[in-house]
Design a protein around this motif. Structure first.
Motif, PDB file in Angstrom:
ATOM      1  N   ALA A 125       2.298  18.748   6.051  1.00 46.08           N
ATOM      2  CA  ALA A 125       1.318  18.261   5.072  1.00 46.08           C
ATOM      3  C   ALA A 125       1.600  16.819   4.649  1.00 46.08           C
ATOM      4  O   ALA A 125       0.682  16.082   4.303  1.00 46.08           O
ATOM      5  N   ARG A 126       2.866  16.427   4.688  1.00 43.24           N
ATOM      6  CA  ARG A 126       3.192  15.061   4.267  1.00 43.24           C
ATOM      7  C   ARG A 126       2.637  14.022   5.256  1.00 43.24           C
ATOM      8  O   ARG A 126       1.892  13.135   4.852  1.00 43.24           O
ATOM      9  N   PRO A 127       2.974  14.135   6.568  1.00 45.53           N
ATOM     10  CA  PRO A 127       2.366  13.157   7.489  1.00 45.53           C
ATOM     11  C   PRO A 127       0.842  13.273   7.530  1.00 45.53           C
ATOM     12  O   PRO A 127       0.152  12.259   7.709  1.00 45.53           O
ATOM     13  N   ALA A 128       0.330  14.514   7.373  1.00 45.72           N
ATOM     14  CA  ALA A 128      -1.131  14.682   7.413  1.00 45.72           C
ATOM     15  C   ALA A 128      -1.780  13.921   6.259  1.00 45.72           C
ATOM     16  O   ALA A 128      -2.792  13.230   6.445  1.00 45.72           O
ATOM     17  N   PHE A 129      -1.181  14.031   5.070  1.00 47.18           N
ATOM     18  CA  PHE A 129      -1.781  13.314   3.935  1.00 47.18           C
ATOM     19  C   PHE A 129      -1.604  11.804   4.105  1.00 47.18           C
ATOM     20  O   PHE A 129      -2.485  11.031   3.736  1.00 47.18           O
ATOM     21  N   THR A 130      -0.483  11.390   4.703  1.00 47.18           N
ATOM     22  CA  THR A 130      -0.255   9.960   4.931  1.00 47.18           C
ATOM     23  C   THR A 130      -1.331   9.410   5.876  1.00 47.18           C
ATOM     24  O   THR A 130      -1.863   8.316   5.673  1.00 47.18           O
ATOM     25  N   ALA A 131      -1.645  10.204   6.907  1.00 46.00           N
ATOM     26  CA  ALA A 131      -2.695   9.784   7.850  1.00 46.00           C
ATOM     27  C   ALA A 131      -4.035   9.682   7.123  1.00 46.00           C
ATOM     28  O   ALA A 131      -4.807   8.737   7.340  1.00 46.00           O
ATOM     29  N   PHE A 132      -4.288  10.645   6.239  1.00 43.39           N
ATOM     30  CA  PHE A 132      -5.534  10.639   5.461  1.00 43.39           C
ATOM     31  C   PHE A 132      -5.600   9.390   4.568  1.00 43.39           C
ATOM     32  O   PHE A 132      -6.633   8.729   4.477  1.00 43.39           O
ATOM     33  N   ALA A 133      -4.459   9.071   3.934  1.00 42.03           N
ATOM     34  CA  ALA A 133      -4.402   7.867   3.085  1.00 42.03           C
ATOM     35  C   ALA A 133      -4.609   6.624   3.943  1.00 42.03           C
ATOM     36  O   ALA A 133      -5.216   5.646   3.502  1.00 42.03           O
ATOM     37  N   GLY A 134      -4.114   6.674   5.192  1.00 38.68           N
ATOM     38  CA  GLY A 134      -4.327   5.569   6.127  1.00 38.68           C
ATOM     39  C   GLY A 134      -5.809   5.381   6.411  1.00 38.68           C
ATOM     40  O   GLY A 134      -6.314   4.251   6.477  1.00 38.68           O
ATOM     41  N   LEU A 135      -6.525   6.515   6.562  1.00 35.35           N
ATOM     42  CA  LEU A 135      -7.977   6.453   6.783  1.00 35.35           C
ATOM     43  C   LEU A 135      -8.677   5.819   5.582  1.00 35.35           C
ATOM     44  O   LEU A 135      -9.606   5.025   5.734  1.00 35.35           O
ATOM     45  N   LEU A 136      -8.208   6.200   4.377  1.00 32.39           N
ATOM     46  CA  LEU A 136      -8.789   5.623   3.159  1.00 32.39           C
ATOM     47  C   LEU A 136      -8.591   4.113   3.139  1.00 32.39           C
ATOM     48  O   LEU A 136      -9.487   3.355   2.789  1.00 32.39           O
ATOM     49  N   THR A 137      -7.376   3.691   3.553  1.00 33.82           N
ATOM     50  CA  THR A 137      -7.064   2.255   3.582  1.00 33.82           C
ATOM     51  C   THR A 137      -7.987   1.537   4.562  1.00 33.82           C
ATOM     52  O   THR A 137      -8.561   0.491   4.244  1.00 33.82           O
ATOM     53  N   THR A 138      -8.133   2.136   5.762  1.00 39.18           N
ATOM     54  CA  THR A 138      -8.997   1.532   6.785  1.00 39.18           C
ATOM     55  C   THR A 138     -10.421   1.404   6.250  1.00 39.18           C
ATOM     56  O   THR A 138     -11.062   0.358   6.399  1.00 39.18           O
ATOM     57  N   GLY A 139     -10.904   2.501   5.623  1.00 45.90           N
ATOM     58  CA  GLY A 139     -12.266   2.493   5.078  1.00 45.90           C
ATOM     59  C   GLY A 139     -12.443   1.399   4.041  1.00 45.90           C
ATOM     60  O   GLY A 139     -13.454   0.694   4.036  1.00 45.90           O
ATOM     61  N   LEU A 140     -11.423   1.256   3.196  1.00 43.92           N
ATOM     62  CA  LEU A 140     -11.494   0.252   2.126  1.00 43.92           C
ATOM     63  C   LEU A 140     -11.527  -1.158   2.726  1.00 43.92           C
ATOM     64  O   LEU A 140     -12.325  -2.005   2.320  1.00 43.92           O
ATOM     65  N   LEU A 141     -10.657  -1.383   3.739  1.00 43.48           N
ATOM     66  CA  LEU A 141     -10.597  -2.707   4.359  1.00 43.48           C
ATOM     67  C   LEU A 141     -11.895  -3.041   5.087  1.00 43.48           C
ATOM     68  O   LEU A 141     -12.391  -4.165   5.005  1.00 43.48           O
ATOM     69  N   ILE A 142     -12.445  -2.034   5.788  1.00 43.46           N
ATOM     70  CA  ILE A 142     -13.719  -2.255   6.493  1.00 43.46           C
ATOM     71  C   ILE A 142     -14.812  -2.595   5.474  1.00 43.46           C
ATOM     72  O   ILE A 142     -15.617  -3.499   5.674  1.00 43.46           O
ATOM     73  N   GLY A 143     -14.807  -1.845   4.346  1.00 38.17           N
ATOM     74  CA  GLY A 143     -15.795  -2.082   3.280  1.00 38.17           C
ATOM     75  C   GLY A 143     -15.707  -3.504   2.755  1.00 38.17           C
ATOM     76  O   GLY A 143     -16.713  -4.189   2.597  1.00 38.17           O
ATOM     77  N   PHE A 144     -14.471  -3.979   2.551  1.00 35.66           N
ATOM     78  CA  PHE A 144     -14.265  -5.347   2.055  1.00 35.66           C
ATOM     79  C   PHE A 144     -14.726  -6.363   3.109  1.00 35.66           C
ATOM     80  O   PHE A 144     -15.367  -7.351   2.802  1.00 35.66           O
ATOM     81  N   GLY A 145     -14.360  -6.058   4.378  1.00 34.91           N
ATOM     82  CA  GLY A 145     -14.643  -6.989   5.471  1.00 34.91           C
ATOM     83  C   GLY A 145     -16.128  -7.166   5.713  1.00 34.91           C
ATOM     84  O   GLY A 145     -16.617  -8.283   5.862  1.00 34.91           O
TER      85      GLY A 145
END
Lengths: 105, 226
Positions: free
Chosen positions: B148-168
């Motif tokens: 669950a820890r790496p899975a949530f980290t990957a999910f948080a990574g997706l959130l980061t990507t989404g946020l960066l794409i949104g900004f970009g």
């Protein structure tokens, strides 16, 4: 330590108790102020067992219903004693400082 | 001991909310306590009692009763993430009329149905899925599953990507307008995820995951997650 946890451990301090017994003991110890509900009690018991502070003493069947008795582990006894001493020290300090106000004697 | 068969059936129905492993081990015991504390002639579970039981069941499903403080706080943050995700859905629904009014007045905008299909529907469809993922990972982390820890980290990574794409992107031609509340909401969600990652990898949390993994390995037949 939360008050409910402290009261549950206190209820088990002088011997094992089953779930309903703990509820009535806690009510008595707290002067009727704390009435544990089953959901709260068993969440707390589950946690205390996982933390190694209590353990199952024995099981009985009474009127066709399971009755499980819990008791303090040595670690549970130690933690309860430490918490009681801490609370006692705090209460003593508060009472000492309140003396000049005349609210307490 | 009091309690009619009807009351017992009703209590059993509420107790069905608890994790299976807990019901197997303690279900009959809790039922006995519920019946013992029932008032004479009581025919149904009281509201406060039912709320208390459901709250207890939720805490056990989310592993809040056994996990250490950092994991408990991380689970609470993940639940907050689910609520925020659903709040985004509600915001879209509530402001849809205003968005439509502004959109149809823009002479350069494409057809409204196309905009709904490409911009609104994906948000409406993804929010419940996103909230579900937050809750699922909250439960898995609360119960100490190592994956669950790496899975949530990957999910948080997706959130980061989404946020960066949104900004970009800053919004395409037909995209929903990126107003400061949108950006703030996305940033808050990202921060919630980041804080949860920090907590689940904290020094006090790691032994819990290792201990739970060892317990499951030792009792494979009872490895139901509690």
């Amino acid at each position: 330590m939360q008050e409910a946890t402290f009261l549950i451990l206190t209820a088990l301090a002088d011997g094992s108790q089953h779930g309903y017994g703990i509820i009535t003991e806690v009510q008595e110890i707290s002067g009727g102020r704390v009435r544990l509900r089953a959901g709260t009690l068993y969440t707390a018991l589950d946690r205390l067992r996982a933390d190694g502070l209590i353990e199952v003493d024995r099981e009985e069947i009474v009127e066709g219903r399971l009755r499980r008795y819990y008791r303090l582990t040595p670690e549970g006894t130690r933690r309860l004693a430490a918490e009681a001493a801490r609370l006692q020290a705090n209460a003593r300090a508060a009472l000492t400082r309140l003396k000049p106000s005349g609210v307490v004697t | 001991m009091t309690g009619s068969p009807k009351l017992e059936r009703r209590y059993r129905r509420v107790l069905a909310c608890y994790p299976k492993a807990f019901r197997r081990e303690s279900g009959e015991e809790v039922l006995a306590v519920l019946l013992a504390t029932a008032a004479e002639g009581q025919r149904r579970a009281g509201l406060a009692e039912s709320v208390d039981l459901i709250r207890g069941a939720l805490r056990m499903h989310l592993g809040l009763s056994r996990s250490p403080r950092p994991v408990r706080n991380a689970v609470r943050l993940m639940c907050a993430g689910a609520v925020l995700t659903l709040a985004a859905l509600v915001t879209v629904l509530v402001t849809l009329g205003r968005v439509r009014a502004g959109y149809v007045q823009d002479p350069d905008a494409g057809p409204w149905p196309t905009f709904v299909l490409t911009q609104i529907v994906p948000v409406l469809a993804s929010a419940p899925i996103g909230a579900g993922v937050w809750l699922w990972l909250a439960g898995a982390n609360g119960r100490g599953y190592n994956w669950a820890r790496p899975a949530f980290t990957a999910f948080a990574g997706l959130l980061t990507t989404g946020l960066l794409i949104g900004f970009g992107e800053g919004g395409g031609e037909d995209a929903l307008p990126s107003t400061w509340p949108d950006v703030t909401a996305a940033a808050v969600l990202w921060l919630v995820g980041l804080a949860a990652v920090v907590l689940i990898y904290s020094e006090a949390a790691s032994p819990y995951y290792q201990r739970r993994a060892a317990t499951r390995a030792a009792t494979p037949a009872n490895g139901t997650g509690r």
